[in-house]
Design a protein around this motif. Sequence first.
Motif, PDB file in Angstrom:
ATOM      1  N   GLY A  30     116.706  38.957 -73.624  1.00  0.00           N
ATOM      2  CA  GLY A  30     115.609  39.596 -74.349  1.00  0.00           C
ATOM      3  C   GLY A  30     115.265  40.949 -73.904  1.00  0.00           C
ATOM      4  O   GLY A  30     115.596  41.435 -72.625  1.00  0.00           O
ATOM      5  N   GLN A  31     114.194  41.610 -74.491  1.00  0.00           N
ATOM      6  CA  GLN A  31     113.749  42.805 -74.347  1.00  0.00           C
ATOM      7  C   GLN A  31     112.750  42.877 -73.035  1.00  0.00           C
ATOM      8  O   GLN A  31     112.756  43.842 -72.330  1.00  0.00           O
ATOM      9  CB  GLN A  31     112.648  43.336 -75.342  1.00  0.00           C
ATOM     10  CG  GLN A  31     112.354  44.832 -75.222  1.00  0.00           C
ATOM     11  CD  GLN A  31     113.490  45.477 -75.218  1.00  0.00           C
ATOM     12  OE1 GLN A  31     114.338  45.817 -76.052  1.00  0.00           O
ATOM     13  NE2 GLN A  31     113.318  46.811 -74.428  1.00  0.00           N
ATOM     14  N   ILE A  32     112.149  41.859 -72.744  1.00  0.00           N
ATOM     15  CA  ILE A  32     111.663  41.460 -71.535  1.00  0.00           C
ATOM     16  C   ILE A  32     112.405  42.026 -70.290  1.00  0.00           C
ATOM     17  O   ILE A  32     111.994  42.415 -69.244  1.00  0.00           O
ATOM     18  CB  ILE A  32     110.723  40.071 -71.294  1.00  0.00           C
ATOM     19  CG1 ILE A  32     109.739  40.118 -72.243  1.00  0.00           C
ATOM     20  CG2 ILE A  32     110.189  39.839 -69.897  1.00  0.00           C
ATOM     21  CD1 ILE A  32     109.135  38.705 -72.409  1.00  0.00           C
ATOM     22  N   ARG A 113     113.231  34.544 -84.965  1.00  0.00           N
ATOM     23  CA  ARG A 113     114.219  35.389 -85.688  1.00  0.00           C
ATOM     24  C   ARG A 113     113.329  36.242 -86.838  1.00  0.00           C
ATOM     25  O   ARG A 113     114.054  37.049 -87.339  1.00  0.00           O
ATOM     26  CB  ARG A 113     114.991  34.149 -86.597  1.00  0.00           C
ATOM     27  CG  ARG A 113     116.110  33.774 -85.715  1.00  0.00           C
ATOM     28  CD  ARG A 113     116.945  32.818 -86.467  1.00  0.00           C
ATOM     29  NE  ARG A 113     117.739  31.998 -85.797  1.00  0.00           N
ATOM     30  CZ  ARG A 113     117.627  30.588 -85.521  1.00  0.00           C
ATOM     31  NH1 ARG A 113     116.536  30.200 -85.835  1.00  0.00           N
ATOM     32  NH2 ARG A 113     118.123  29.862 -84.403  1.00  0.00           N
ATOM     33  N   PHE A 114     112.094  36.081 -86.922  1.00  0.00           N
ATOM     34  CA  PHE A 114     111.498  36.932 -87.854  1.00  0.00           C
ATOM     35  C   PHE A 114     111.304  38.450 -87.157  1.00  0.00           C
ATOM     36  O   PHE A 114     110.884  39.338 -87.887  1.00  0.00           O
ATOM     37  CB  PHE A 114     110.040  36.447 -88.125  1.00  0.00           C
ATOM     38  CG  PHE A 114     109.897  35.172 -89.078  1.00  0.00           C
ATOM     39  CD1 PHE A 114     110.207  35.469 -90.473  1.00  0.00           C
ATOM     40  CD2 PHE A 114     109.874  33.887 -88.575  1.00  0.00           C
ATOM     41  CE1 PHE A 114     110.380  34.347 -91.128  1.00  0.00           C
ATOM     42  CE2 PHE A 114     109.778  32.880 -89.270  1.00  0.00           C
ATOM     43  CZ  PHE A 114     109.995  33.218 -90.801  1.00  0.00           C
ATOM     44  N   TRP A 115     111.180  38.390 -85.882  1.00  0.00           N
ATOM     45  CA  TRP A 115     110.860  39.786 -85.185  1.00  0.00           C
ATOM     46  C   TRP A 115     112.198  40.182 -84.351  1.00  0.00           C
ATOM     47  O   TRP A 115     112.569  41.405 -84.185  1.00  0.00           O
ATOM     48  CB  TRP A 115     109.648  39.655 -84.233  1.00  0.00           C
ATOM     49  CG  TRP A 115     108.385  39.588 -85.088  1.00  0.00           C
ATOM     50  CD1 TRP A 115     108.007  40.815 -85.525  1.00  0.00           C
ATOM     51  CD2 TRP A 115     107.670  38.578 -85.277  1.00  0.00           C
ATOM     52  NE1 TRP A 115     106.811  40.168 -86.258  1.00  0.00           N
ATOM     53  CE2 TRP A 115     106.524  38.849 -86.338  1.00  0.00           C
ATOM     54  CE3 TRP A 115     108.003  37.334 -85.212  1.00  0.00           C
ATOM     55  CZ2 TRP A 115     105.668  38.230 -86.652  1.00  0.00           C
ATOM     56  CZ3 TRP A 115     106.953  36.194 -85.884  1.00  0.00           C
ATOM     57  CH2 TRP A 115     105.765  36.889 -86.406  1.00  0.00           C
ATOM     58  N   ILE A 116     112.942  39.251 -83.976  1.00  0.00           N
ATOM     59  CA  ILE A 116     114.162  39.685 -83.017  1.00  0.00           C
ATOM     60  C   ILE A 116     115.550  39.382 -83.564  1.00  0.00           C
ATOM     61  O   ILE A 116     115.632  38.276 -84.032  1.00  0.00           O
ATOM     62  CB  ILE A 116     113.832  38.691 -81.769  1.00  0.00           C
ATOM     63  CG1 ILE A 116     112.645  38.871 -80.820  1.00  0.00           C
ATOM     64  CG2 ILE A 116     115.026  39.112 -80.734  1.00  0.00           C
ATOM     65  CD1 ILE A 116     112.417  37.931 -79.813  1.00  0.00           C
ATOM     66  N   TYR A 306     106.121  39.701 -77.231  1.00  0.00           N
ATOM     67  CA  TYR A 306     106.318  41.266 -76.753  1.00  0.00           C
ATOM     68  C   TYR A 306     106.928  41.974 -77.741  1.00  0.00           C
ATOM     69  O   TYR A 306     106.544  43.467 -77.779  1.00  0.00           O
ATOM     70  CB  TYR A 306     107.538  41.050 -75.628  1.00  0.00           C
ATOM     71  CG  TYR A 306     107.696  42.192 -74.778  1.00  0.00           C
ATOM     72  CD1 TYR A 306     106.527  42.678 -74.022  1.00  0.00           C
ATOM     73  CD2 TYR A 306     108.848  42.834 -74.736  1.00  0.00           C
ATOM     74  CE1 TYR A 306     106.626  43.779 -73.118  1.00  0.00           C
ATOM     75  CE2 TYR A 306     109.009  43.935 -73.820  1.00  0.00           C
ATOM     76  CZ  TYR A 306     108.019  44.552 -73.193  1.00  0.00           C
ATOM     77  OH  TYR A 306     108.116  45.629 -72.220  1.00  0.00           O
ATOM     78  N   ILE A 307     107.763  41.870 -78.783  1.00  0.00           N
ATOM     79  CA  ILE A 307     108.252  42.432 -79.697  1.00  0.00           C
ATOM     80  C   ILE A 307     107.337  42.692 -80.860  1.00  0.00           C
ATOM     81  O   ILE A 307     107.060  43.839 -81.354  1.00  0.00           O
ATOM     82  CB  ILE A 307     109.412  42.056 -80.333  1.00  0.00           C
ATOM     83  CG1 ILE A 307     110.673  41.956 -79.002  1.00  0.00           C
ATOM     84  CG2 ILE A 307     110.058  42.791 -81.513  1.00  0.00           C
ATOM     85  CD1 ILE A 307     110.946  43.365 -78.707  1.00  0.00           C
ATOM     86  N   ALA A 308     106.560  41.535 -81.419  1.00  0.00           N
ATOM     87  CA  ALA A 308     105.706  41.488 -82.291  1.00  0.00           C
ATOM     88  C   ALA A 308     104.500  42.275 -82.157  1.00  0.00           C
ATOM     89  O   ALA A 308     104.077  42.643 -83.148  1.00  0.00           O
ATOM     90  CB  ALA A 308     105.414  39.972 -83.028  1.00  0.00           C
ATOM     91  N   THR A 309     103.817  42.188 -80.972  1.00  0.00           N
ATOM     92  CA  THR A 309     102.767  42.979 -80.857  1.00  0.00           C
ATOM     93  C   THR A 309     102.669  44.302 -80.520  1.00  0.00           C
ATOM     94  O   THR A 309     101.816  45.022 -80.289  1.00  0.00           O
ATOM     95  CB  THR A 309     101.888  42.146 -79.683  1.00  0.00           C
ATOM     96  OG1 THR A 309     102.502  42.191 -78.455  1.00  0.00           O
ATOM     97  CG2 THR A 309     101.488  40.850 -79.981  1.00  0.00           C
TER      98      THR A 309
END
Length: 351
Positions: A30-32, A113-116, A306-309
């Motif tokens: 992931g992005q983290i 899956r809605f954001w990543i 982390y992605i959604a916010t």
Amino acid sequence: MKQSSPFLLIDFLKVFAALLIILHHLSSYGQIAEDARQALPGIMNWLFEYGRYAVQIFLVMAGYLAAQSLTRYAYVKFSAQGLLKVILNRYLRLLGPYAAALVLTIACAYIARFWISDEFVGEAETLSQFLAHLFFIQGILGLDSISAGAWYIAIDWQLYSVLAILLISFPRYQAVIWVISVLAVSSLMFFNRSGTYEAYFIYFIGSYSLGVLAYLAKCFDNQGVNRLAKIALFLIGLIIIVSSFQEIWLRNYLAWFVAIALLFWGNKSYPTADSKMLEIIAWGSQRSYCAFLIHFALILLANTLYIATGMYMHESGILALVLMLGVVICSTVAANYLYRAVELPTMRLKI
């Protein structure tokens, strides 16, 4: 002090290996993981490259504890029905928290899956994929893993079943030592070096067998068995050293060193003096299996948050590191609830 076992080294290794695996996965997915690498590139790269070696610790300990469990049936004549009962009880012991963690991981992946759109989230799970996981055959069927640790549970059951067959089928433990030593050398020198066999016990039985030999050499109450197991353990170590002249495999060295540590200190009891740190180790050891199972679902949720916010847009490695620490803490808390609500009740399920 309530302990998962009376042995300090075993409990410490459980906690240490579980934490190392969690950190390895945090540095991998992931992005983290990508942003945290900007803040601590050396540590994150080390966790990514070498954190997975904690699996060798798990394997050696699993062999040691499986031998401890199965040698209770020494000198008892077993039927095929008795052998099947032992294997199925192991399956039930693993299944409860494993199934609960799978369901939670599927739910977290659905949200993610809605954001990543990342490979580690994977495609939507199918019913056949879920059922294959429940029967520990997803790797054999070539199906994608639902959770990062699911493959290990399937391999653990394969290894335990093979060891049960060997210990119960052979009338003398000397024969078992010979057979398992041959399997160990074959695995360490050949099968473990090819990804073709990763879904089968033969790929991992080298490290697992070292744990079995360490237990038989240390704790089995028979001098002939003790001596032969020690000879086998040190000969395998010599083979690992000699094979290094061609190619060095650090995971083989780590597995052998863990086995030697268990040989000398595996039955070292807790000190009698009270200590908060010892209480933490004992508490964590009991919940290490649940932490291993549940942490990937929380990695999915943390990356989604982390992605959604929009936190990832700040490109701050500090934020990523804070979320990593949050995943470790939440994994510990969630493991406690999973242990108390699921694992403890399922321990009473026996055939």
